[in-house]
Design a protein around this motif. Structure first.
Motif, PDB file in Angstrom:
ATOM      1  N   GLY A  58       0.811  -1.213   0.000  1.00 41.49           N
ATOM      2  CA  GLY A  58       0.000   0.000   0.000  1.00 41.49           C
ATOM      3  C   GLY A  58       0.844   1.262   0.000  1.00 41.49           C
ATOM      4  O   GLY A  58       0.531   2.240  -0.697  1.00 41.49           O
ATOM      5  N   GLN A  59       1.918   1.270   0.769  1.00 42.39           N
ATOM      6  CA  GLN A  59       2.800   2.436   0.804  1.00 42.39           C
ATOM      7  C   GLN A  59       3.427   2.687  -0.566  1.00 42.39           C
ATOM      8  O   GLN A  59       3.507   3.823  -1.016  1.00 42.39           O
ATOM      9  CB  GLN A  59       3.888   2.246   1.863  1.00 42.39           C
ATOM     10  N   GLU A  60       3.863   1.609  -1.214  1.00 43.30           N
ATOM     11  CA  GLU A  60       4.459   1.758  -2.540  1.00 43.30           C
ATOM     12  C   GLU A  60       3.448   2.254  -3.569  1.00 43.30           C
ATOM     13  O   GLU A  60       3.822   2.907  -4.545  1.00 43.30           O
ATOM     14  CB  GLU A  60       5.086   0.439  -2.982  1.00 43.30           C
ATOM     15  N   LEU A  61       2.178   1.968  -3.347  1.00 40.80           N
ATOM     16  CA  LEU A  61       1.116   2.428  -4.244  1.00 40.80           C
ATOM     17  C   LEU A  61       0.492   3.736  -3.764  1.00 40.80           C
ATOM     18  O   LEU A  61      -0.553   4.152  -4.260  1.00 40.80           O
ATOM     19  CB  LEU A  61       0.042   1.345  -4.388  1.00 40.80           C
ATOM     20  N   LEU A  62       1.140   4.375  -2.784  1.00 43.76           N
ATOM     21  CA  LEU A  62       0.716   5.665  -2.234  1.00 43.76           C
ATOM     22  C   LEU A  62      -0.684   5.627  -1.640  1.00 43.76           C
ATOM     23  O   LEU A  62      -1.477   6.553  -1.794  1.00 43.76           O
ATOM     24  CB  LEU A  62       0.823   6.762  -3.308  1.00 43.76           C
ATOM     25  N   GLN A  63      -0.985   4.542  -0.951  1.00 42.63           N
ATOM     26  CA  GLN A  63      -2.270   4.399  -0.272  1.00 42.63           C
ATOM     27  C   GLN A  63      -2.133   4.811   1.190  1.00 42.63           C
ATOM     28  O   GLN A  63      -1.031   4.865   1.725  1.00 42.63           O
ATOM     29  CB  GLN A  63      -2.756   2.950  -0.357  1.00 42.63           C
ATOM     30  N   ALA A  64      -3.250   5.061   1.830  1.00 45.78           N
ATOM     31  CA  ALA A  64      -3.263   5.411   3.255  1.00 45.78           C
ATOM     32  C   ALA A  64      -2.924   4.167   4.078  1.00 45.78           C
ATOM     33  O   ALA A  64      -2.725   3.079   3.541  1.00 45.78           O
ATOM     34  CB  ALA A  64      -4.637   5.954   3.643  1.00 45.78           C
TER      35      ALA A  64
END
Length: 117
Positions: A58-64
């Motif tokens: 999620g972080q790599e996909l710029l998610q919360a």
């Protein structure tokens, strides 16, 4: 009410057979399961590691921040929900469990669980 009683409430949901709170360190904080099911200690580290892996994706996909993961197998579901930054609740069900109802009950109990952690 304490964590043991809250986990027992979740365990009473039709189709649910294992409920475990796992610390981010991979150790069991508390657990409840039906007889003849794998011990929570045996899977706790993997629950923590798996949840963390999805956080990184999620972080790599710029998610919360990750809140919830559902993993489906032919033999059942594993529903992992963040309780706080230090603990994850994992609920294991049979394949025919009502996923919507289980998720609703997890959300209802999450705030109560936070009070004890």
């Amino acid at each position: 009410m304490n964590t043991e009683k809250l986990l027992q409430v979740l365990l009473q949901i039709e189709g649910v057979h294992t409920v475990v709170i796992v610390g981010r360190d991979g150790f069991v904080i508390d657990a409840a399961c039906e007889p003849d099911r794998p011990e929570a200690d045996a899977v706790a580290a993997n629950i923590s590691t798996g949840f963390h892996a999805f956080e990184i994706i999620g972080q790599e996909l710029l998610q919360a921040d990750l809140d919830h993961v559902t993993v489906e197998y032919p033999t059942g579901l594993i529903i992992m929900s963040r309780i706080d930054h230090n603990a994850v609740l994992a609920v294991v069900t049979d394949p025919d469990a009502n996923l919507g109802y289980v998720r609703l009950q997890i959300k209802k109990k999450a705030n109560d669980l936070k009070k004890f952690l």
